[in-house]
Design an enzyme around this catalytic site. Structure first.
Site, mmCIF file in Angstrom:
data_model
loop_
_atom_site.group_PDB
_atom_site.id
_atom_site.type_symbol
_atom_site.label_atom_id
_atom_site.label_comp_id
_atom_site.label_asym_id
_atom_site.label_seq_id
_atom_site.Cartn_x
_atom_site.Cartn_y
_atom_site.Cartn_z
ATOM 1 C CB CYS A 75 4.947 2.101 8.009
ATOM 2 S SG CYS A 75 4.524 3.573 7.048
ATOM 3 C CG LEU A 76 6.659 0.917 2.055
ATOM 4 C CD1 LEU A 76 6.010 1.256 0.718
ATOM 5 C CD2 LEU A 76 7.823 -0.050 1.864
ATOM 6 C CG HIS B 218 -0.696 1.114 7.323
ATOM 7 N ND1 HIS B 218 0.258 0.749 8.261
ATOM 8 C CD2 HIS B 218 -0.030 1.862 6.394
ATOM 9 C CE1 HIS B 218 1.423 1.268 7.908
ATOM 10 N NE2 HIS B 218 1.281 1.943 6.778
ATOM 11 C CD GLU B 219 -1.445 2.442 2.829
ATOM 12 O OE1 GLU B 219 -1.007 3.605 2.865
ATOM 13 O OE2 GLU B 219 -0.714 1.442 2.939
ATOM 14 N N GLY C 246 0.833 -1.194 0.000
ATOM 15 C CA GLY C 246 0.000 0.000 0.000
ATOM 16 C C GLY C 246 0.870 1.249 0.000
ATOM 17 C CD GLN D 38 3.289 5.695 2.976
ATOM 18 O OE1 GLN D 38 2.366 5.141 2.396
ATOM 19 N NE2 GLN D 38 4.253 5.018 3.576
ATOM 20 C CG HIS E 64 0.145 6.628 5.761
ATOM 21 N ND1 HIS E 64 1.237 7.080 6.465
ATOM 22 C CD2 HIS E 64 0.418 5.333 5.452
ATOM 23 C CE1 HIS E 64 2.138 6.101 6.567
ATOM 24 N NE2 HIS E 64 1.660 5.022 5.966
HETATM 25 O O1 GNR Z 1 3.998 -2.709 2.679
HETATM 26 C C1 GNR Z 1 3.361 -2.575 3.720
HETATM 27 N N1 GNR Z 1 3.064 -3.672 4.463
HETATM 28 C C2 GNR Z 1 2.173 -3.665 5.516
HETATM 29 C C3 GNR Z 1 2.138 -4.783 6.340
HETATM 30 C C4 GNR Z 1 1.273 -4.834 7.404
HETATM 31 C C5 GNR Z 1 0.413 -3.789 7.624
HETATM 32 C C6 GNR Z 1 0.436 -2.662 6.828
HETATM 33 C C7 GNR Z 1 1.316 -2.604 5.776
HETATM 34 S S1 GNR Z 1 1.322 -1.216 4.752
HETATM 35 C C8 GNR Z 1 2.967 -1.229 4.166
HETATM 36 C C9 GNR Z 1 3.158 -0.176 3.104
HETATM 37 C C10 GNR Z 1 2.947 1.198 3.693
HETATM 38 O O2 GNR Z 1 3.699 1.703 4.481
HETATM 39 N N2 GNR Z 1 1.846 1.806 3.367
HETATM 40 O O3 GNR Z 1 1.534 2.997 3.890
HETATM 41 NI NI NI Z 2 2.622 3.138 5.774
#
Ligand code: GNR
Ligand code: NI
Length: 169
Positions: free
Chosen positions: A92-93, A134-135, A45, A50, A138
């Site tokens: 999270c990236l 999660h997104e 995601g 980001q 953000h």
């Molecule tokens: O790549 C991602 N893996 C992930 C694994 C578990 C829960 C959420 C994520 S999202 C993350 C990519 C990211 O940071 N998206 O904002």
């Molecule tokens: Ni993230």
């Protein structure tokens, strides 16, 4: 075009993103760049903040491009429904090298517009529901670290601060 992914501490990641007024060619280019950047990372995601753009857009693909129908794009997403709870490891990236167990809904329905401006609504369970939440976080300036409490959070924040001071973040 690949865009650099911002890291924890960079201002746009900690601010609320604004709704997209119209899906202009610039917005379409941004979405295409987000998809390319997500796949290259690789990640499941990516949200516009980001890559430093304070707009309410995210992309998700649990298959990371391996399945033709795996890609989901949401412009101005909203939750329609959230249900249940799950506790799983999350990363999270924008917080590379760290992960933690985060409480998330088990099931979530998100609605929004796709890259053509058509309404879309998708139900997610398990990891997909987790990615949606999660997104969406953000877009509200929240990173999974902010959802942690106590020593777990303190430790991650302390380590990031140390990395930042030594120029390694
Ligand atoms: O790549 C991602 N893996 C992930 C694994 C578990 C829960 C959420 C994520 S999202 C993350 C990519 C990211 O940071 N998206 O904002
Ligand atoms: Ni993230």
């Amino acid at each position: 075009m690949l865009r650099p992914i911002l890291k924890y501490g960079d201002a746009p990641l900690h601010q609320k993103a604004q709704p997209v007024a119209a899906i202009t060619p610039d917005v379409v280019r941004l979405i295409d760049d987000m998809i390319e950047t997500m796949y290259a990372a690789p990640g499941i995601g990516l949200a516009a903040p980001q890559v430093g753009v304070p707009l309410r857009i995210f992309v998700v693909d649990l298959s990371v491009g391996r399945e033709a129908d795996g890609l989901l794009t949401f412009v101005n997403p909203e939750f329609v429904e959230r249900e249940g709870l799950q506790l799983e490891e999350e990363g999270c990236l924008s917080v590379p090298g760290f992960n933690a167990t985060v409480v998330r809904p088990l099931r979530a329905i998100v609605k929004g517009l796709d890259r053509n401006g058509e309404p879309v609504q998708t139900e997610g369970n398990g990891l997909l529901a987790r990615a949606f939440q999660h997104e969406m976080d953000h877009l509200d300036g929240t990173i999974f670290v902010d959802r942690l409490r106590g020593i777990k959070r303190d430790l991650i924040v302390k380590k990031i601060r140390k990395l930042t001071k030594s120029g390694k973040w």
